[in-house]
Design a protein around this motif. Structure first.
Motif, PDB file in Angstrom:
ATOM      1  N   UNK B  91       0.565  -1.476   0.358  1.00  0.00           N
ATOM      2  CA  UNK B  91      -0.161   0.041   0.384  1.00  0.00           C
ATOM      3  C   UNK B  91       0.962   1.173   0.053  1.00  0.00           C
ATOM      4  N   UNK B  92       0.539   2.009  -1.055  1.00  0.00           N
ATOM      5  CA  UNK B  92       1.802   3.234  -1.240  1.00  0.00           C
ATOM      6  C   UNK B  92       0.855   4.138  -0.940  1.00  0.00           C
ATOM      7  N   UNK B  93       1.678   4.909   0.132  1.00  0.00           N
ATOM      8  CA  UNK B  93       0.557   6.177   0.415  1.00  0.00           C
ATOM      9  C   UNK B  93       1.531   7.484   0.474  1.00  0.00           C
ATOM     10  N   UNK B  94       0.727   8.627  -0.163  1.00  0.00           N
ATOM     11  CA  UNK B  94       1.780   9.784  -0.544  1.00  0.00           C
ATOM     12  C   UNK B  94       1.377  10.864   0.879  1.00  0.00           C
ATOM     13  N   UNK B  95       1.719  11.760   1.129  1.00  0.00           N
ATOM     14  CA  UNK B  95       1.049  13.495   2.022  1.00  0.00           C
ATOM     15  C   UNK B  95       1.993  14.143   1.020  1.00  0.00           C
ATOM     16  N   UNK B  96       1.597  15.412   1.547  1.00  0.00           N
ATOM     17  CA  UNK B  96       1.959  16.800   0.882  1.00  0.00           C
ATOM     18  C   UNK B  96       2.224  18.004   2.405  1.00  0.00           C
ATOM     19  N   UNK B  97       3.356  18.922   2.403  1.00  0.00           N
ATOM     20  CA  UNK B  97       2.582  19.988   3.156  1.00  0.00           C
ATOM     21  C   UNK B  97       2.613  21.059   2.315  1.00  0.00           C
ATOM     22  N   UNK B  98       1.509  21.758   2.766  1.00  0.00           N
ATOM     23  CA  UNK B  98       1.289  23.065   2.484  1.00  0.00           C
ATOM     24  C   UNK B  98       2.540  24.126   2.829  1.00  0.00           C
ATOM     25  N   UNK B  99       2.715  23.959   1.713  1.00  0.00           N
ATOM     26  CA  UNK B  99       3.727  25.444   1.500  1.00  0.00           C
ATOM     27  C   UNK B  99       3.456  27.349   3.011  1.00  0.00           C
ATOM     28  N   UNK B 100       1.617  27.112   2.148  1.00  0.00           N
ATOM     29  CA  UNK B 100       1.428  28.408   3.010  1.00  0.00           C
ATOM     30  C   UNK B 100       0.395  27.984   4.116  1.00  0.00           C
ATOM     31  N   UNK B 101       1.152  26.886   4.750  1.00  0.00           N
ATOM     32  CA  UNK B 101       0.576  26.387   6.363  1.00  0.00           C
ATOM     33  C   UNK B 101       1.392  26.913   6.969  1.00  0.00           C
ATOM     34  N   UNK B 102       0.636  26.737   8.402  1.00  0.00           N
ATOM     35  CA  UNK B 102       1.208  27.565   9.433  1.00  0.00           C
ATOM     36  C   UNK B 102       2.403  26.984  10.706  1.00  0.00           C
TER      37      UNK B 102
END
Lengths: 113, 117
Positions: B91-102
């Protein structure tokens, strides 16, 4: 190397009972995350803990963070069958100079009706 | 809220073929994305950090020539499993970090289940 351990690995409990899942980590971090995973599914975010002493509650779940002890707890109050799932904590390695998450081993919870 | 999609959700392929998995941030920009692999009844293991416009950073023990990562835009990262074999089934899961996040919160995709026959 950042290591994250959870205990217990497996937990079978009766409905209506209380229990706590523990998450220990090995290096400095001020950020800890709790997730729920149902079979065959991806992660559902439960709590984001961003400072020492942080406490958050949602329904029957409450999470806390003690960065000095490098310990987070996920407390379950009056468990119900719908809480059956696998719970993961994850630590953000930002204190180690990286921004990657290291996941705990997971706690598989089964709530018996 | 921040949404991350993955495509396909499920793929079955023959041994020796290559499989591409896409990870998209739908409502935010993500300079950094992450790829995880999860075997049955195990935790998530980080495979690599995907950086837009530069080479991915692979974790120890992950073959970069087997798991090709391309992050050509601020909303898309792809993972290609080259010459897949049954042991790559996972099971391959990706995630992303919001550039505009706090903060450094990662948002996870729904996962891609790969079965190599």
């Amino acid at each position: 190397e950042l290591k994250v351990e959870q205990n217990p690995l497996f937990l079978s409990m009766q409905e209506g009972k209380n229990y706590t899942i523990y998450c220990n980590y090995s290096t400095t971090s001020d950020r800890l995350y709790w997730y729920r995973q149902d079979p065959g599914k991806s992660l559902e975010s439960l709590f984001v803990l961003l400072s020492n002493g942080a406490v958050k509650q949602e329904g029957r779940l409450m999470a806390s963070l003690d960065t000095k002890a490098r310990l987070s707890t996920l407390h379950i109050t009056a468990a119900v069958h719908d809480l059956s799932a696998t719970y993961f904590c994850a630590v953000d390695g930002v204190g180690s100079g990286t921004y990657k998450y290291i996941f705990g081993t997971g706690t598989r919870l089964k709530v018996l009706a | 809220g921040a949404v991350v999609s993955q495509h396909p959700s499920r793929v079955i392929c023959k041994s020796g073929t290559s499989v591409k998995i896409e990870c998209r941030s739908l409502d935010f920009q993500a300079t950094t994305m992450f790829w995880y692999r999860q075997f049955p009844k195990q935790s998530l293991m980080l495979m690599a950090t995907s950086n837009e416009g530069s080479k991915a950073t692979y974790e120890q023990g992950v073959e970069k020539d087997k798991f090709l990562i391309n992050h050509a835009s601020l909303t898309l990262s792809t993972l290609t499993v080259t010459s897949a074999h049954p042991e790559d089934s996972s099971f391959y899961i990706c995630s992303a970090r919001d550039d505009g996040g706090l903060d450094e919160t990662q948002y996870f995709g729904p996962g891609t289940r790969l079965l190599v026959l």
